[in-house]
Design an enzyme around this catalytic site. Structure first.
Site, PDB file in Angstrom:
ATOM      1  N   ARG A 175     -24.762 -48.613 -60.275  1.00  0.00           N
ATOM      2  CA  ARG A 175     -25.524 -47.489 -59.659  1.00  0.00           C
ATOM      3  C   ARG A 175     -25.956 -48.683 -58.653  1.00  0.00           C
ATOM      4  O   ARG A 175     -25.497 -47.992 -57.047  1.00  0.00           O
ATOM      5  CB  ARG A 175     -26.220 -46.300 -60.057  1.00  0.00           C
ATOM      6  CG  ARG A 175     -26.480 -45.609 -59.043  1.00  0.00           C
ATOM      7  CD  ARG A 175     -27.564 -44.438 -59.732  1.00  0.00           C
ATOM      8  NE  ARG A 175     -26.846 -43.701 -60.851  1.00  0.00           N
ATOM      9  CZ  ARG A 175     -25.330 -42.709 -60.693  1.00  0.00           C
ATOM     10  NH1 ARG A 175     -25.489 -42.166 -59.639  1.00  0.00           N
ATOM     11  NH2 ARG A 175     -25.107 -41.623 -62.182  1.00  0.00           N
ATOM     12  N   ARG A 200     -21.723 -38.298 -56.495  1.00  0.00           N
ATOM     13  CA  ARG A 200     -22.700 -39.161 -57.369  1.00  0.00           C
ATOM     14  C   ARG A 200     -23.986 -38.392 -57.266  1.00  0.00           C
ATOM     15  O   ARG A 200     -24.109 -38.438 -55.273  1.00  0.00           O
ATOM     16  CB  ARG A 200     -22.067 -40.717 -56.214  1.00  0.00           C
ATOM     17  CG  ARG A 200     -20.702 -40.536 -56.441  1.00  0.00           C
ATOM     18  CD  ARG A 200     -20.133 -41.116 -57.764  1.00  0.00           C
ATOM     19  NE  ARG A 200     -20.455 -41.616 -58.659  1.00  0.00           N
ATOM     20  CZ  ARG A 200     -20.600 -42.131 -59.718  1.00  0.00           C
ATOM     21  NH1 ARG A 200     -19.908 -41.352 -61.217  1.00  0.00           N
ATOM     22  NH2 ARG A 200     -21.771 -43.863 -60.532  1.00  0.00           N
ATOM     23  N   LEU A 237     -28.038 -40.082 -56.041  1.00  0.00           N
ATOM     24  CA  LEU A 237     -28.312 -41.031 -55.426  1.00  0.00           C
ATOM     25  C   LEU A 237     -29.671 -40.997 -56.254  1.00  0.00           C
ATOM     26  O   LEU A 237     -30.597 -40.631 -56.543  1.00  0.00           O
ATOM     27  CB  LEU A 237     -28.441 -40.651 -54.293  1.00  0.00           C
ATOM     28  CG  LEU A 237     -27.219 -40.386 -52.758  1.00  0.00           C
ATOM     29  CD1 LEU A 237     -27.446 -40.298 -52.071  1.00  0.00           C
ATOM     30  CD2 LEU A 237     -26.499 -41.803 -52.718  1.00  0.00           C
ATOM     31  N   ASN A 297     -28.056 -31.564 -47.971  1.00  0.00           N
ATOM     32  CA  ASN A 297     -26.720 -31.256 -49.229  1.00  0.00           C
ATOM     33  C   ASN A 297     -26.681 -30.732 -48.850  1.00  0.00           C
ATOM     34  O   ASN A 297     -27.107 -29.586 -49.070  1.00  0.00           O
ATOM     35  CB  ASN A 297     -27.418 -31.587 -50.498  1.00  0.00           C
ATOM     36  CG  ASN A 297     -25.777 -32.323 -51.440  1.00  0.00           C
ATOM     37  OD1 ASN A 297     -25.022 -32.231 -50.898  1.00  0.00           O
ATOM     38  ND2 ASN A 297     -26.547 -31.418 -52.712  1.00  0.00           N
ATOM     39  N   THR A 298     -25.055 -29.656 -48.990  1.00  0.00           N
ATOM     40  CA  THR A 298     -24.560 -28.783 -49.803  1.00  0.00           C
ATOM     41  C   THR A 298     -24.420 -28.192 -50.685  1.00  0.00           C
ATOM     42  O   THR A 298     -23.548 -29.140 -51.394  1.00  0.00           O
ATOM     43  CB  THR A 298     -24.184 -27.849 -48.746  1.00  0.00           C
ATOM     44  OG1 THR A 298     -23.452 -26.563 -48.673  1.00  0.00           O
ATOM     45  CG2 THR A 298     -22.422 -28.942 -48.366  1.00  0.00           C
ATOM     46  N   HIS A 299     -25.338 -27.341 -51.202  1.00  0.00           N
ATOM     47  CA  HIS A 299     -24.605 -26.767 -52.729  1.00  0.00           C
ATOM     48  C   HIS A 299     -23.997 -25.401 -52.772  1.00  0.00           C
ATOM     49  O   HIS A 299     -25.259 -24.369 -52.289  1.00  0.00           O
ATOM     50  CB  HIS A 299     -26.338 -27.033 -53.162  1.00  0.00           C
ATOM     51  CG  HIS A 299     -25.495 -26.923 -54.749  1.00  0.00           C
ATOM     52  ND1 HIS A 299     -25.045 -27.985 -56.279  1.00  0.00           N
ATOM     53  CD2 HIS A 299     -26.720 -25.595 -55.868  1.00  0.00           C
ATOM     54  CE1 HIS A 299     -25.084 -27.291 -57.114  1.00  0.00           C
ATOM     55  NE2 HIS A 299     -25.821 -25.815 -56.884  1.00  0.00           N
ATOM     56  N   ASP A 317     -33.372 -35.455 -52.730  1.00  0.00           N
ATOM     57  CA  ASP A 317     -34.192 -36.858 -52.873  1.00  0.00           C
ATOM     58  C   ASP A 317     -33.692 -37.094 -53.947  1.00  0.00           C
ATOM     59  O   ASP A 317     -32.048 -36.847 -54.053  1.00  0.00           O
ATOM     60  CB  ASP A 317     -35.594 -36.242 -52.182  1.00  0.00           C
ATOM     61  CG  ASP A 317     -35.998 -34.953 -53.866  1.00  0.00           C
ATOM     62  OD1 ASP A 317     -35.155 -34.602 -54.459  1.00  0.00           O
ATOM     63  OD2 ASP A 317     -37.252 -33.769 -53.708  1.00  0.00           O
ATOM     64  N   ALA A 318     -34.616 -38.001 -54.844  1.00  0.00           N
ATOM     65  CA  ALA A 318     -33.892 -38.768 -56.304  1.00  0.00           C
ATOM     66  C   ALA A 318     -33.551 -37.563 -57.658  1.00  0.00           C
ATOM     67  O   ALA A 318     -33.335 -37.494 -57.937  1.00  0.00           O
ATOM     68  CB  ALA A 318     -34.318 -39.682 -56.163  1.00  0.00           C
ATOM     69  N   ASP A 326     -30.264 -31.892 -57.157  1.00  0.00           N
ATOM     70  CA  ASP A 326     -30.191 -30.679 -56.374  1.00  0.00           C
ATOM     71  C   ASP A 326     -31.691 -30.134 -55.348  1.00  0.00           C
ATOM     72  O   ASP A 326     -32.193 -28.918 -56.005  1.00  0.00           O
ATOM     73  CB  ASP A 326     -29.203 -29.708 -56.546  1.00  0.00           C
ATOM     74  CG  ASP A 326     -28.236 -29.773 -56.876  1.00  0.00           C
ATOM     75  OD1 ASP A 326     -27.455 -30.776 -56.156  1.00  0.00           O
ATOM     76  OD2 ASP A 326     -26.847 -29.487 -57.732  1.00  0.00           O
TER      77      ASP A 326
HETATM   78  C1  GRF Z   1     -18.749 -27.334 -51.934  1.00  0.00           C
HETATM   79  O1  GRF Z   1     -18.621 -26.366 -52.240  1.00  0.00           O
HETATM   80  C2  GRF Z   1     -20.332 -28.006 -51.957  1.00  0.00           C
HETATM   81  O2  GRF Z   1     -20.785 -26.985 -51.830  1.00  0.00           O
HETATM   82  C3  GRF Z   1     -20.088 -28.892 -53.236  1.00  0.00           C
HETATM   83  O3  GRF Z   1     -18.877 -28.930 -53.463  1.00  0.00           O
HETATM   84  C4  GRF Z   1     -17.925 -28.349 -52.551  1.00  0.00           C
HETATM   85  C5  GRF Z   1     -17.010 -29.746 -51.821  1.00  0.00           C
HETATM   86  O4  GRF Z   1     -15.938 -28.828 -51.019  1.00  0.00           O
HETATM   87  N1  GRF Z   1     -21.388 -29.836 -53.440  1.00  0.00           N
HETATM   88  P1  GRF Z   1     -15.298 -29.774 -49.917  1.00  0.00           P
HETATM   89  O5  GRF Z   1     -15.314 -31.124 -50.220  1.00  0.00           O
HETATM   90  O6  GRF Z   1     -16.152 -29.478 -48.835  1.00  0.00           O
HETATM   91  O7  GRF Z   1     -14.108 -28.936 -50.249  1.00  0.00           O
END
Ligand code: GRF
Length: 205
Positions: A65, A91, A93, A107-109, A141-142, A145
């Site tokens: 890694r 991945r 980090l 990050n978007t979750h 962070d590490a 989410d």
């Molecule tokens: C998104 O829904 C994001 O929230 C999640 O993975 C998905 C990625 O979608 N972490 P894309 O590759 O941006 O279409």
């Protein structure tokens, strides 16, 4: 602010960022580089379509890694990247990586964190019987989410939803929210005290 977007697949969030940039909405943020850990990811084509440098650092080509992360860090250094957006980057980090960019990685979750972290958030929300879910944009962070939450948007879960339809509706939200937060980061408007992030408005500056 020179920004790298790290991706692994489809790249619809990258597309939303590139379109926002084309409308001038990310300034002074600028997407300077796209990095995929998966060869052939469609996100790479999206970057090319907007003339943004894009490259692959295949995690499978590295023995550890750390070695993979060093290769990514070298690419980021080469392109003088100052901030990073994880947009479907699959991945985890290590602290070694995230400590290089404190409060500079987003990050978007697809859930309302801290509910439903991990790779199957829409399915997990459905399986849990949740009635509301949404999207979270947070600092990285590490932890998985687990970094400070910057912004969230909620939607109702419909009886007719399956994981695919739910994720699709969440993505419509994140395609709006992520560019907004990236612009706020680039403008220096995100203030983090402990775990609490506030957006400093123009009038408060
Ligand atoms: C998104 O829904 C994001 O929230 C999640 O993975 C998905 C990625 O979608 N972490 P894309 O590759 O941006 O279409």
């Amino acid at each position: 602010m020179r920004i790298a977007v790290l991706v692994s697949g489809n790249g619809s969030n990258l597309q939303a960022l590139l379109e926002a940039q084309a409308r001038g909405e990310l300034a002074p943020g600028q997407i300077a580089l796209v990095v995929s850990n998966r060869p052939g990811a469609f996100a790479l084509e999206r970057a090319a379509g907007f003339g943004v440098p894009a490259l692959t650092v295949d995690h499978k080509a590295y023995p550890t890694r750390e070695a993979f992360e060093d290769a990514v860090l070298a690419a980021l250094d080469e392109h003088r990247v100052e901030a990073i957006v994880l947009a479907g980057f699959m991945r985890i980090l290590t602290a070694r990586f995230t400590d290089r960019y404190p409060l500079r990685i987003l990050n978007t979750h697809p859930s309302l964190l801290p509910a439903f972290p991990g790779a199957h958030a829409p399915a997990d929300a459905l399986a849990h019987g949740a009635k509301v879910t949404g999207v979270t944009v947070h600092f990285v962070d590490a932890t998985l989410d687990g970094g400070p939450i910057i912004a969230q948007r909620a939607i109702a879960i419909e009886d007719s939803d399956d994981a695919t339809s739910l994720h699709r509706r969440i993505q419509r939200l994140e395609h709006q929210l992520l560019p907004e937060v990236v612009a706020q980061l680039a403008r220096g408007r995100l203030l983090c005290e402990g775990r609490v992030v506030r957006m400093v408005s123009r009038s408060a500056e």
